[in-house]
Design a protein around this motif. Sequence first.
Motif, PDB file in Angstrom:
ATOM      1  N   GLN A 176     -15.460 -17.794  19.260  1.00  0.00           N
ATOM      2  CA  GLN A 176     -15.087 -17.935  17.915  1.00  0.00           C
ATOM      3  C   GLN A 176     -15.896 -18.927  17.183  1.00  0.00           C
ATOM      4  N   LYS A 177     -16.140 -19.904  17.708  1.00  0.00           N
ATOM      5  CA  LYS A 177     -17.453 -20.898  17.101  1.00  0.00           C
ATOM      6  C   LYS A 177     -18.653 -19.912  16.678  1.00  0.00           C
ATOM      7  N   GLU A 178     -19.002 -18.848  17.531  1.00  0.00           N
ATOM      8  CA  GLU A 178     -20.157 -18.396  17.120  1.00  0.00           C
ATOM      9  C   GLU A 178     -19.963 -17.111  15.987  1.00  0.00           C
ATOM     10  N   VAL A 179     -18.698 -16.811  16.161  1.00  0.00           N
ATOM     11  CA  VAL A 179     -18.297 -15.909  14.650  1.00  0.00           C
ATOM     12  C   VAL A 179     -18.297 -16.702  13.479  1.00  0.00           C
ATOM     13  N   TRP A 180     -17.877 -17.759  13.650  1.00  0.00           N
ATOM     14  CA  TRP A 180     -17.751 -18.655  12.383  1.00  0.00           C
ATOM     15  C   TRP A 180     -19.230 -19.017  11.963  1.00  0.00           C
ATOM     16  N   ILE A 181     -20.080 -19.549  12.961  1.00  0.00           N
ATOM     17  CA  ILE A 181     -21.515 -19.690  12.334  1.00  0.00           C
ATOM     18  C   ILE A 181     -22.255 -18.542  12.142  1.00  0.00           C
ATOM     19  N   ASN A 182     -22.049 -17.475  12.692  1.00  0.00           N
ATOM     20  CA  ASN A 182     -22.904 -16.204  12.452  1.00  0.00           C
ATOM     21  C   ASN A 182     -22.400 -15.690  10.929  1.00  0.00           C
ATOM     22  N   HIS A 183     -21.208 -15.796  10.644  1.00  0.00           N
ATOM     23  CA  HIS A 183     -20.854 -15.691   9.189  1.00  0.00           C
ATOM     24  C   HIS A 183     -21.584 -16.486   8.103  1.00  0.00           C
ATOM     25  N   TRP A 184     -21.773 -17.548   8.343  1.00  0.00           N
ATOM     26  CA  TRP A 184     -22.689 -18.334   7.467  1.00  0.00           C
ATOM     27  C   TRP A 184     -24.083 -18.098   7.503  1.00  0.00           C
ATOM     28  N   TYR A 185     -24.801 -17.883   8.882  1.00  0.00           N
ATOM     29  CA  TYR A 185     -26.128 -17.843   8.977  1.00  0.00           C
ATOM     30  C   TYR A 185     -26.496 -16.801   8.468  1.00  0.00           C
ATOM     31  N   GLN A 186     -25.797 -15.668   8.747  1.00  0.00           N
ATOM     32  CA  GLN A 186     -26.292 -14.268   8.365  1.00  0.00           C
ATOM     33  C   GLN A 186     -26.632 -14.291   6.897  1.00  0.00           C
ATOM     34  N   LYS A 187     -25.776 -14.864   5.880  1.00  0.00           N
ATOM     35  CA  LYS A 187     -25.819 -14.903   4.387  1.00  0.00           C
ATOM     36  C   LYS A 187     -27.274 -15.913   4.167  1.00  0.00           C
ATOM     37  N   GLY A 188     -27.018 -16.892   4.958  1.00  0.00           N
ATOM     38  CA  GLY A 188     -28.188 -17.991   4.689  1.00  0.00           C
ATOM     39  C   GLY A 188     -29.788 -17.607   5.062  1.00  0.00           C
ATOM     40  N   LEU A 189     -29.781 -16.853   6.121  1.00  0.00           N
ATOM     41  CA  LEU A 189     -30.883 -16.287   6.691  1.00  0.00           C
ATOM     42  C   LEU A 189     -31.612 -15.281   5.989  1.00  0.00           C
ATOM     43  N   ASN A 190     -30.610 -14.316   5.202  1.00  0.00           N
ATOM     44  CA  ASN A 190     -31.167 -13.277   4.261  1.00  0.00           C
ATOM     45  C   ASN A 190     -32.049 -13.814   3.407  1.00  0.00           C
ATOM     46  N   ALA A 191     -31.281 -15.029   2.621  1.00  0.00           N
ATOM     47  CA  ALA A 191     -31.917 -15.764   1.607  1.00  0.00           C
ATOM     48  C   ALA A 191     -33.254 -16.345   1.879  1.00  0.00           C
ATOM     49  N   LEU A 192     -33.351 -17.012   3.289  1.00  0.00           N
ATOM     50  CA  LEU A 192     -34.581 -17.772   3.617  1.00  0.00           C
ATOM     51  C   LEU A 192     -35.803 -16.661   4.154  1.00  0.00           C
ATOM     52  N   GLU A 193     -35.218 -15.452   4.340  1.00  0.00           N
ATOM     53  CA  GLU A 193     -36.201 -14.460   4.845  1.00  0.00           C
ATOM     54  C   GLU A 193     -36.906 -13.985   3.751  1.00  0.00           C
ATOM     55  N   ALA A 194     -36.236 -13.831   2.451  1.00  0.00           N
ATOM     56  CA  ALA A 194     -36.627 -13.184   1.205  1.00  0.00           C
ATOM     57  C   ALA A 194     -37.251 -14.222   0.586  1.00  0.00           C
ATOM     58  N   TRP A 195     -37.093 -15.626   0.677  1.00  0.00           N
ATOM     59  CA  TRP A 195     -38.182 -16.561   0.399  1.00  0.00           C
ATOM     60  C   TRP A 195     -39.376 -16.541   0.799  1.00  0.00           C
ATOM     61  N   LEU A 196     -39.243 -16.456   2.350  1.00  0.00           N
ATOM     62  CA  LEU A 196     -40.556 -16.430   2.920  1.00  0.00           C
ATOM     63  C   LEU A 196     -41.634 -15.223   2.529  1.00  0.00           C
ATOM     64  N   ASN A 237      -7.983 -27.763  15.635  1.00  0.00           N
ATOM     65  CA  ASN A 237      -6.962 -27.214  14.769  1.00  0.00           C
ATOM     66  C   ASN A 237      -6.811 -25.862  14.720  1.00  0.00           C
ATOM     67  N   HIS A 238      -7.746 -25.077  15.158  1.00  0.00           N
ATOM     68  CA  HIS A 238      -7.350 -23.597  15.122  1.00  0.00           C
ATOM     69  C   HIS A 238      -7.677 -23.003  16.600  1.00  0.00           C
ATOM     70  N   GLY A 239      -7.874 -24.072  17.438  1.00  0.00           N
ATOM     71  CA  GLY A 239      -8.192 -23.411  19.019  1.00  0.00           C
ATOM     72  C   GLY A 239      -9.339 -22.668  19.190  1.00  0.00           C
ATOM     73  N   TYR A 240     -10.456 -22.818  18.337  1.00  0.00           N
ATOM     74  CA  TYR A 240     -11.718 -22.108  18.441  1.00  0.00           C
ATOM     75  C   TYR A 240     -12.313 -22.311  19.799  1.00  0.00           C
ATOM     76  N   ASP A 241     -12.488 -21.070  20.490  1.00  0.00           N
ATOM     77  CA  ASP A 241     -13.454 -21.079  21.679  1.00  0.00           C
ATOM     78  C   ASP A 241     -14.893 -20.958  21.288  1.00  0.00           C
ATOM     79  N   GLN A 242     -15.638 -20.777  22.259  1.00  0.00           N
ATOM     80  CA  GLN A 242     -17.207 -20.591  22.204  1.00  0.00           C
ATOM     81  C   GLN A 242     -17.306 -19.394  21.165  1.00  0.00           C
TER      82      GLN A 242
END
Lengths: 221, 221
Positions: free
Chosen positions: A130-150, A123-128
């Motif tokens: 752009q997929k990585e940009v999308w995933i990084n956006h969410w993962y950076q936020k989540g990984l910070n919380a997981l790191e703090a939990w650990l 639907n938005h023509g994402y290439d590899q």
Amino acid sequence: MSQVTLYNYFRSSTSYRVRIALNLKNIEYKYSPVHLLNNGGEQFSPTYKALNPMSEVPTLEHDGLIIGQSVAIIEYLEEQFPNPNLFPRDSQKRAKIRQFCENINSFLHPLSNLKVLKYLEDNHGYDQRQKEVWINHWYQKGLNALEAWLQKNMGKYSFADQVTVADCFLVPMVFTSERFNVDLSPFKNIMSVNSRCLELDAFKNAHPFRQVDTPAELRIS
Amino acid sequence: MSQVTLYNYFRSSTSYRVRIALNLKNIEYKYSPVHLLNNGGEQFSPTYKALNPMSEVPTLEHDGLIIGQSVAIIEYLEEQFPNPNLFPRDSQKRAKIRQFCENINSFLHPLSNLKVLKYLEDNHGYDQRQKEVWINHWYQKGLNALEAWLQKNMGKYSFADQVTVADCFLVPMVFTSERFNVDLSPFKNIMSVNSRCLELDAFKNAHPFRQVDTPAELRIS
């Protein structure tokens, strides 16, 4: 013990979680591969949809029960095969561990799975990239919380010095992160727990690149 | 019983799940509102982030424990306040119910939450109509699987004739579906269970439009 069958896919991170849990509990199981890409996706076949109406992997079959969803499967395995335990006995500790797992299960994973990436491509023509940009956006936020939990809870493994279900979720999450070039260098706790887990046979033998349906070019010894 | 505090937001479907569970278990709790839009989102304040590093609602505080994630919270409530039970005793039935809840929790909800819709608005210019197209795409698929599950398992409520945790997840999911104009008319089982639940005080009193932080123009009696 009646036969356990796991319908799954080598690279699926939710399948990887369940394989680790089965190995940690020393449960022998039949590996039934479901290829998510071949033939338009074998998860959409009528035979598989009868087992899993969401057309998702993994699905566990045991003693007449057929269920999907890695969280439901692992909670079930814990109840049916309690030795060794993957959850601590203390209720508050269990709650903390479930919170950690759900941060991965209900936030990071759903946004990085194949269906969503395919939608963004179609639907938005994402290439590899752009997929990585999308995933990084969410993962950076989540990984910070997981790191703090650990930082508060870890020992040798995610929660103190015993392997728990938290590790069953952490290691496949790192695998997915690496696959999509997420920068993991700031997350020292995550990476050190991941390394220690990967030294254990239960984790090694569950690795996506060591399964019967792993393509030859990806296989590791 | 030590004080239970729920940090939450009237319209959040994950908050709504926990309010229903608290009401079903007759647990008195302090409602601490966290406004997800005012002041740039109160969930991002340093005070709230100290409670919930993911900046998400809900967060439960009880007896020194502070945890997020509605699944972890409800499992904890079930362990600490077992009467009345929201999960059946039978392990296979529990597994089926957890699968149902996770279809909502780890598939439908994560794709329709505020963060994701805001990202699509900011990066792809999604307007309200486009958000509804996105949500409908995922919900139709998920609702079909939930409807099929109910066909096999429902009675008066989602699982047989007793209210269970499955109902705590189903009712808020219907609320979100209606908010985004998802066509629910094909899903007779979902809608009939939803109606029966909404006749019960525990569900009525947890409704997003009956909370202390519900804006006056949305309030219902």
